[in-house]
Write a protein that holds these residues in place. Structure first.
Motif, PDB file in Angstrom:
ATOM      1  N   ILE A  10       1.143  -1.083  -0.500  1.00  0.00           N
ATOM      2  CA  ILE A  10      -0.024   0.279   0.177  1.00  0.00           C
ATOM      3  C   ILE A  10       0.665   1.664  -0.126  1.00  0.00           C
ATOM      4  O   ILE A  10       0.183   2.472  -0.315  1.00  0.00           O
ATOM      5  CB  ILE A  10      -1.032  -0.311   1.453  1.00  0.00           C
ATOM      6  CG1 ILE A  10      -0.079   0.097   2.697  1.00  0.00           C
ATOM      7  CG2 ILE A  10      -1.819  -1.015   0.801  1.00  0.00           C
ATOM      8  CD1 ILE A  10      -1.350   0.551   3.991  1.00  0.00           C
ATOM      9  N   ALA A  13      -0.580   3.100  -2.786  1.00  0.00           N
ATOM     10  CA  ALA A  13      -1.642   4.168  -2.901  1.00  0.00           C
ATOM     11  C   ALA A  13      -2.315   5.122  -2.360  1.00  0.00           C
ATOM     12  O   ALA A  13      -0.941   5.421  -1.732  1.00  0.00           O
ATOM     13  CB  ALA A  13      -2.411   2.730  -2.118  1.00  0.00           C
ATOM     14  N   GLU A  21      -8.613   1.970  -0.708  1.00  0.00           N
ATOM     15  CA  GLU A  21      -7.730   1.345  -1.693  1.00  0.00           C
ATOM     16  C   GLU A  21      -7.230   0.348  -1.343  1.00  0.00           C
ATOM     17  O   GLU A  21      -7.482  -0.517  -1.586  1.00  0.00           O
ATOM     18  CB  GLU A  21      -6.538   1.911  -1.488  1.00  0.00           C
ATOM     19  CG  GLU A  21      -6.555   3.235  -2.137  1.00  0.00           C
ATOM     20  CD  GLU A  21      -5.426   3.073  -3.448  1.00  0.00           C
ATOM     21  OE1 GLU A  21      -6.540   2.798  -4.610  1.00  0.00           O
ATOM     22  OE2 GLU A  21      -5.200   3.649  -3.866  1.00  0.00           O
ATOM     23  N   VAL A  22      -7.725  -0.504   0.244  1.00  0.00           N
ATOM     24  CA  VAL A  22      -7.631  -1.462   0.716  1.00  0.00           C
ATOM     25  C   VAL A  22      -8.184  -2.713   0.534  1.00  0.00           C
ATOM     26  O   VAL A  22      -8.361  -3.669  -0.036  1.00  0.00           O
ATOM     27  CB  VAL A  22      -7.204  -1.699   2.045  1.00  0.00           C
ATOM     28  CG1 VAL A  22      -7.216  -3.503   3.109  1.00  0.00           C
ATOM     29  CG2 VAL A  22      -6.154  -1.200   2.782  1.00  0.00           C
TER      30      VAL A  22
END
Ligand code: DX5
Ligand code: ZN
Length: 233
Positions: A10, A13, A21-22
């Motif tokens: 991430i 991200a 995003e996760v």
């Protein structure tokens, strides 16, 4: 049949929308969420800490409710206090660089005592020797294929030889102990080199910019899995 895991980092991200995003990358097929912790001391960059791990932990689930492990990569010195903070924040795996800990065996033990799996990370120029002494306390070996500190760097091909050497050691260890240790590789992994990294012996692949640099995360992860599926068994 070999099981491969894809661990999106991430670090690449959109930090302003980290929970989303996760969730998106898990829906796209992520097996782990790789979480890069940099302290501007052990590495020349500064990222995210335990509060952010705690904030994203509830997002580390698939739509069916099953958990996706939070794979914390500590690039910090010293290690012990932060390792414990990340364990409390919800880390499932905590990995650290042996150079950054005065007492590697103790750090591995305290990560496990905190209920996490423990990983050791090897930089491109770091020797593997410490593994001879602590493998019983290691759940994951992470080979760096870039120098730690930044996303988006180029894969260092020499890492393939190191991965192959670790694979031999882990296979020998599995034969005598029955215990499987994960072999993860981090840095510069893309759709066009993931098969080579797997062929060298890795089973877990970190990819940051390759995934988050594209709009369609699922297309990238699917393409990576297709490369892995095409390898000879
Ligand atoms: C580098 C980090 C990596 C990084 C990988 O220090 O440990 O996890 O985010 O990024 P890419 O896949 O872009 O090389
Ligand atoms: Zn990492």
């Amino acid at each position: 049949m070999q099981t491969y895991r894809i661990a999106p980092s991430i670090l690449s991200a959109d930090f302003a929308r980290l929970g989303d995003e996760v969730r998106s990358v898990i829906r796209a097929g992520a097996d782990f969420i790789h979480f890069d912790v940099m302290d501007n001391h052990y590495v020349p960059n500064l990222t995210i800490g335990p509060a952010v791990a705690q904030a994203i932990k509830p997002w580390c689930r698939r739509d069916d409710g099953s958990a996706v492990p939070l794979d914390v990569h500590l690039m910090v010195e010293p290690v012990d206090a932060l390792a414990q903070s990340f364990a409390q924040a919800g880390a499932d795996i905590v990995s650290f660089h042996p150079e950054a800990s005065r007492h590697v065996d103790r750090t591995l033990q305290l990560i496990r005592d905190a209920g996490c799996k423990a990983g050791l990370v090897f930089n491109p120029a770091s020797s593997l020797e410490v593994l001879d002494y602590v493998l019983d306390k290691v759940d994951l070996v992470l080979i760096m294929s870039v120098n730690p500190g930044f996303g988006g760097q180029s894969f260092i091909a020499e890492a393939l030889h190191k991965v192959a050497r670790v694979r031999q050691r882990l296979d020998a260890y599995h034969a005598r102990s029955g215990r499987a240790v994960l072999l993860e590789v981090d840095g510069g992994i893309k759709t066009d080199n993931i098969a080579q990294v797997a062929a060298a012996g890795a089973d877990t692949f970190v990819a940051g910019s390759a995934i988050f640099g594209q709009r369609d995360y699922k297309a990238v992860i699917d393409a990576m899995r297709a490369q892995l599926a095409a390898l000879p068994a």
